[in-house]
Write a protein that holds these residues in place. Structure first.
Motif, PDB file in Angstrom:
ATOM      1  N   VAL A 270       0.854  -1.189   0.000  1.00 51.06           N
ATOM      2  CA  VAL A 270       0.000   0.000   0.000  1.00 51.06           C
ATOM      3  C   VAL A 270       0.891   1.240   0.000  1.00 51.06           C
ATOM      4  CG1 VAL A 270      -1.812   1.246   1.219  1.00 51.06           C
ATOM      5  CG2 VAL A 270      -1.757  -1.256   1.294  1.00 51.06           C
ATOM      6  N   PRO A 271       0.722   2.147  -0.951  1.00 52.07           N
ATOM      7  CA  PRO A 271       1.564   3.349  -1.021  1.00 52.07           C
ATOM      8  C   PRO A 271       1.473   4.179   0.262  1.00 52.07           C
ATOM      9  CG  PRO A 271       0.309   3.072  -3.051  1.00 52.07           C
ATOM     10  CD  PRO A 271      -0.224   2.064  -2.080  1.00 52.07           C
ATOM     11  N   ASP A 272       2.570   4.818   0.631  1.00 51.10           N
ATOM     12  CA  ASP A 272       2.630   5.608   1.865  1.00 51.10           C
ATOM     13  C   ASP A 272       1.610   6.747   1.868  1.00 51.10           C
ATOM     14  OD1 ASP A 272       4.605   4.006   2.878  1.00 51.10           O
ATOM     15  OD2 ASP A 272       6.258   5.322   2.255  1.00 51.10           O
ATOM     16  N   ASP A 273       1.430   7.401   0.718  1.00 53.05           N
ATOM     17  CA  ASP A 273       0.497   8.524   0.697  1.00 53.05           C
ATOM     18  C   ASP A 273      -0.936   8.052   0.950  1.00 53.05           C
ATOM     19  OD1 ASP A 273       0.333   7.167  -1.685  1.00 53.05           O
ATOM     20  OD2 ASP A 273       0.241   8.955  -2.967  1.00 53.05           O
ATOM     21  N   VAL A 274      -1.262   6.857   0.480  1.00 50.45           N
ATOM     22  CA  VAL A 274      -2.597   6.300   0.721  1.00 50.45           C
ATOM     23  C   VAL A 274      -2.778   5.979   2.200  1.00 50.45           C
ATOM     24  CG1 VAL A 274      -4.122   4.334   0.256  1.00 50.45           C
ATOM     25  CG2 VAL A 274      -2.838   5.401  -1.616  1.00 50.45           C
ATOM     26  N   LYS A 275      -1.766   5.363   2.807  1.00 46.69           N
ATOM     27  CA  LYS A 275      -1.850   5.032   4.231  1.00 46.69           C
ATOM     28  C   LYS A 275      -2.011   6.283   5.082  1.00 46.69           C
ATOM     29  CE  LYS A 275       1.916   2.489   4.196  1.00 46.69           C
ATOM     30  NZ  LYS A 275       3.023   1.607   4.623  1.00 46.69           N
ATOM     31  N   HIS A 285     -12.007   3.409  10.069  1.00 42.20           N
ATOM     32  CA  HIS A 285     -11.563   2.568  11.178  1.00 42.20           C
ATOM     33  C   HIS A 285     -10.339   1.730  10.807  1.00 42.20           C
ATOM     34  CE1 HIS A 285     -14.965   3.647  13.566  1.00 42.20           C
ATOM     35  NE2 HIS A 285     -15.840   3.121  12.723  1.00 42.20           N
ATOM     36  N   SER A 286     -10.398   1.110   9.634  1.00 44.25           N
ATOM     37  CA  SER A 286      -9.310   0.217   9.220  1.00 44.25           C
ATOM     38  C   SER A 286      -9.369   0.039   7.716  1.00 44.25           C
ATOM     39  CB  SER A 286      -9.413  -1.140   9.926  1.00 44.25           C
ATOM     40  OG  SER A 286     -10.673  -1.760   9.647  1.00 44.25           O
ATOM     41  N   PHE A 287      -8.300  -0.509   7.155  1.00 41.28           N
ATOM     42  CA  PHE A 287      -8.234  -0.677   5.700  1.00 41.28           C
ATOM     43  C   PHE A 287      -7.114  -1.647   5.359  1.00 41.28           C
ATOM     44  CE2 PHE A 287      -5.653   2.906   7.011  1.00 41.28           C
ATOM     45  CZ  PHE A 287      -4.437   2.682   6.395  1.00 41.28           C
ATOM     46  N   LEU A 311      -9.051   9.001  -3.383  1.00 43.72           N
ATOM     47  CA  LEU A 311      -8.015   7.955  -3.414  1.00 43.72           C
ATOM     48  C   LEU A 311      -7.556   7.668  -4.838  1.00 43.72           C
ATOM     49  CD1 LEU A 311      -9.436   5.475  -0.743  1.00 43.72           C
ATOM     50  CD2 LEU A 311      -7.346   6.834  -0.555  1.00 43.72           C
ATOM     51  N   ILE A 312      -8.500   7.554  -5.751  1.00 48.66           N
ATOM     52  CA  ILE A 312      -8.143   7.258  -7.134  1.00 48.66           C
ATOM     53  C   ILE A 312      -7.307   8.377  -7.738  1.00 48.66           C
ATOM     54  CG2 ILE A 312      -9.072   6.912  -9.456  1.00 48.66           C
ATOM     55  CD1 ILE A 312     -11.441   5.470  -8.182  1.00 48.66           C
ATOM     56  N   LYS A 313      -7.684   9.625  -7.422  1.00 46.60           N
ATOM     57  CA  LYS A 313      -6.915  10.768  -7.916  1.00 46.60           C
ATOM     58  C   LYS A 313      -5.514  10.782  -7.320  1.00 46.60           C
ATOM     59  CE  LYS A 313      -7.095  15.816  -8.313  1.00 46.60           C
ATOM     60  NZ  LYS A 313      -7.888  17.042  -7.983  1.00 46.60           N
ATOM     61  N   MET A 314      -5.403  10.380  -6.063  1.00 43.22           N
ATOM     62  CA  MET A 314      -4.118  10.386  -5.377  1.00 43.22           C
ATOM     63  C   MET A 314      -3.160   9.364  -5.967  1.00 43.22           C
ATOM     64  SD  MET A 314      -3.447   9.551  -1.363  1.00 43.22           S
ATOM     65  CE  MET A 314      -4.639  10.811  -0.911  1.00 43.22           C
ATOM     66  N   ASN A 315      -3.660   8.168  -6.261  1.00 40.20           N
ATOM     67  CA  ASN A 315      -2.778   7.109  -6.771  1.00 40.20           C
ATOM     68  C   ASN A 315      -3.530   6.231  -7.762  1.00 40.20           C
ATOM     69  OD1 ASN A 315      -0.961   4.830  -7.009  1.00 40.20           O
ATOM     70  ND2 ASN A 315       0.045   5.595  -5.176  1.00 40.20           N
ATOM     71  N   PRO A 316      -3.712   6.690  -8.991  1.00 39.31           N
ATOM     72  CA  PRO A 316      -4.494   5.935  -9.985  1.00 39.31           C
ATOM     73  C   PRO A 316      -3.877   4.589 -10.337  1.00 39.31           C
ATOM     74  CG  PRO A 316      -3.374   7.815 -11.003  1.00 39.31           C
ATOM     75  CD  PRO A 316      -3.226   7.980  -9.523  1.00 39.31           C
ATOM     76  N   THR A 317      -2.553   4.499 -10.303  1.00 40.99           N
ATOM     77  CA  THR A 317      -1.897   3.233 -10.660  1.00 40.99           C
ATOM     78  C   THR A 317      -2.256   2.130  -9.678  1.00 40.99           C
ATOM     79  OG1 THR A 317      -0.042   4.433 -11.644  1.00 40.99           O
ATOM     80  CG2 THR A 317       0.315   2.113 -11.092  1.00 40.99           C
ATOM     81  N   PHE A 318      -2.169   2.431  -8.380  1.00 37.56           N
ATOM     82  CA  PHE A 318      -2.472   1.430  -7.361  1.00 37.56           C
ATOM     83  C   PHE A 318      -3.936   1.013  -7.424  1.00 37.56           C
ATOM     84  CE2 PHE A 318      -3.816   0.353  -3.008  1.00 37.56           C
ATOM     85  CZ  PHE A 318      -2.972  -0.729  -2.752  1.00 37.56           C
TER      86      PHE A 318
END
Length: 621
Positions: A270-275, A285-287, A311-318
């Motif tokens: 999971v990318p750091d920016d997403v976390k 709560h959790s993911f 989220l999609i805008k932040m990291n479309p590849t993931f």
């Protein structure tokens, strides 16, 4: 001799040689003597046509010609082996048989399951320079020369060729699976085609090649099962069967692993920016990664569209790879008390207080001093350094040297008293209760399918990795490392009393001389329920508030809070929470400046690891 043909295969590059050469040399190179006194390459079309007619007689080592003369041809020798001689094939076969029983119980008629038999034997052919010494390259047992009575012969029947000069032999080309043993070092030009697998004179390579051949029908069978199931009406049963089949498929991938010093931050997908974004969101709560293609987020109150779009805008590849699934509810687990093996408890009971008992799981030793032994268990059983540990006879076996709940761990190490050291068995058992080498697995769990554990309450159980990377705000801000979730097959993976059990998976090499230890169970009965009352959040952050006494009724769980339990993930999901063991061992090393080590130095030929299979030996004449 006029009219006679002396046939033996030759490489395609063989050139014409002098008639004065010795006859044996000419035979070796596949030269054919003609009436004209000329010599020609034995791989011409006319030669191939003749070989086609001779194919059915090759197994007898000769073929009759119109001239009543015998044509000398290399014979094929066949031997029969039990599946135990090919451990990975046996393990995968067993998992598919287990899955097959659930498919049959579900009554999905369009899936054919009759191809498999409980009592199966493996038939392997050899050709070329095959000696008794070379038997060990295929199996430590020589196998039988006759078909065992009352057994089914597995449909994949590899042919192993021990002569490079026979690589153009027609019977090799017609065989479904041919393995050519090449002497010396393999070069880049040694390519594997559709009909022949080229390997070096190496036991591991040969064993991997044979196992690949044996597993091919299993691959095909699983693919057919998946095709049928995915066309069935979607329901819980078919979804679980699909997930189980895909998990078995992951275990069939050959992976060459290089084990290095664990890196605490090396496993996150999971990318750091997403976390960081989700940790900051108050309604989340959790993911974590869910299955192999989903990213699930458990929320309280949230604008789902805004969350998804952000989220999609932040990291479309993931998120192109992992589909976002948002679920209203809070995923929690019931912490349990214990480990694997014999019983261990934190304190001696008396009239005023209860004691928490569990199971002593893995025994490890100090890397540079094997006389110092440690029992691994959970922090919620031994939360304080110095706490004494007792066995089922209430004997003091040692004290807690290290305990931690940092980095999402729930880990404690009990140093065994020297007086009990000789009574400790640090060998590791697999799910068949056979002693085997064990090694810590620090890599991502993305490609791990089937896992096992041995616990005090439920003994040996099997499961699949449901979430390879899961984050929960239940931990404080210093505990943002991920854990992983396991779902039991077919029932619970763990219950109360199993906490502390080491979670392991079979290695993916053919010989399977070790297991990979992934983590430790710390909770079970994971449930998700709606929780609109934010007043309880402060208590939820305290992980210890989720502890339940072992004496508490096993029917009590978070789902008993009322009618708010969600239907997507509930107690029937049989989910257990686990943390990564390499993370905990690294914390121990940092704190104690000592490294702990699993038993991984068993000799492969030792009685403990050898397969007792005398019936696979040839009966002396």
């Amino acid at each position: 001799m006029a009219g006679a043909m002396l046939v033996q295969q030759m490489p395609r590059h063989t050139c014409t040689i002098s008639r004065s050469e010795d006859l044996n040399v000419r035979r070796r190179y596949g030269l054919v003597e003609q009436d004209t006194g000329e010599f020609f390459d034995g791989t011409t079309e006319s030669r191939k046509a003749q070989s086609e007619n001779l194919y059915e007689q090759r197994r007898r080592g000769y073929a009759e010609q119109d001239t009543s003369e015998a044509v000398l041809i290399e014979p094929i020798q066949y031997r029969f082996y039990k599946p135990e001689q090919f451990p990975r094939f046996q393990y995968i076969y067993k998992q598919i048989m287990d899955c097959k029983s659930r498919i049959e119980k579900a009554g999905i008629g369009r899936i054919q399951t009759h191809q498999m038999s409980e009592n199966v034997n493996i038939k392997i052919g050899t050709i070329g320079d095959f000696t008794d010494k070379k038997c060990n390259l295929i199996s430590k047992r020589k196998g039988r020369k006759t078909t065992p009575n009352g057994t089914t012969i597995w449909k994949a029947q590899p042919l192993v060729c021990f002569s490079e000069s026979l690589k153009d032999d027609l019977c090799l080309q017609r065989a479904c699976h041919t393995i050519l043993i090449k002497s010396g070092t393999l070069s880049d030009t040694d390519q594997t085609d559709d009909s022949i697998i080229i390997v070096g004179h190496n036991k591991e390579q040969i064993k991997n090649a044979i196992t690949t051949c044996l597993e091919e029908p299993l691959h095909q069978m699983l693919q057919k099962w998946l095709e049928v199931l995915k066309n069935e009406p979607s329901n819980d049963t078919s979804s679980e069967l699909i997930a189980e089949i895909e998990a078995i498929g992951k275990q069939m991938e050959f992976i060459n692993r290089k084990y290095t010093t664990p890196n605490l931050n090396s496993n996150s997908l999971v990318p750091d920016d997403v976390k960081e974004y989700l940790f900051r969101m108050p309604g989340v709560h959790s993911f974590g990664i869910w299955g192999s293609s989903s990213f699930k987020i458990f929320v309280n109150k949230s604008d789902e569209k805004s969350l998804r779009d952000g989220l999609i805008k932040m990291n479309p590849t993931f998120f192109n790879k992992y589909k976002i699934e948002i679920e209203n509810g809070k995923l929690q687990d019931k912490l349990t008390h214990l480990m694997q093996g014999v019983e261990i408890q934190a304190k001696i009971p008396n009239d005023d207080q209860k004691c928490h008992t569990g199971t002593l799981g893995g025994i490890v030793t100090k890397a540079n001093d094997k006389s110092r032994k440690f029992a691994l268990t959970c922090n919620h059983l031994f939360p304080k350094v110095g706490e004494r540990a007792y066995n089922e006879n209430l004997e003091d076996i040692g004290a807690c040297l290290f305990t931690t709940d940092k980095n999402s761990c729930d880990f404690a190490a009990i140093e065994i008293e020297k007086s009990f050291s000789e009574k400790c068995d640090e060998t590791f058992q697999n799910e068949d209760r056979k002693i085997i080498n064990a090694r810590v697995f620090p890599e991502s769990l993305t490609n791990v399918g089937i896992v096992h554990k041995i616990g005090a309450a439920t003994k040996v159980t099997k499961g699949r990795v449901l979430s390879s990377e899961y984050y929960d705000k239940l931990f404080d801000e210093n505990n943002r490392e991920h854990v992983f979730l396991v779902k039991g097959i077919p029932g619970n993976f763990s219950k109360e009393g199993d906490s502390g059990s080491l979670v392991f998976t079979r290695s993916k090499d053919a010989q399977q001389t070790c297991v990979d230890v992934l983590g430790m169970v710390y909770g079970n009965k994971v449930t998700v329920y709606d929780d609109d009352d934010d007043d309880d959040d402060d208590d939820d952050v305290k992980r210890k508030s989720k502890n339940k006494d072992d004496n508490e009724s096993s029917n009590t769980s978070p789902s008993s809070k009322g009618d708010n339990a969600a239907s997507n993930v509930n107690e029937s999901e049989n989910i257990s929470s686990c943390y990564r063991i390499h993370t905990a061992l690294e914390l121990f090393k940092q704190n104690q400046r000592e490294e702990l080590k699993l038993k991984d130095d068993l000799l492969l030929s030792s009685p403990e690891t050898s397969v007792s299979d005398d019936c696979n030996e040839e009966t002396p004449q």
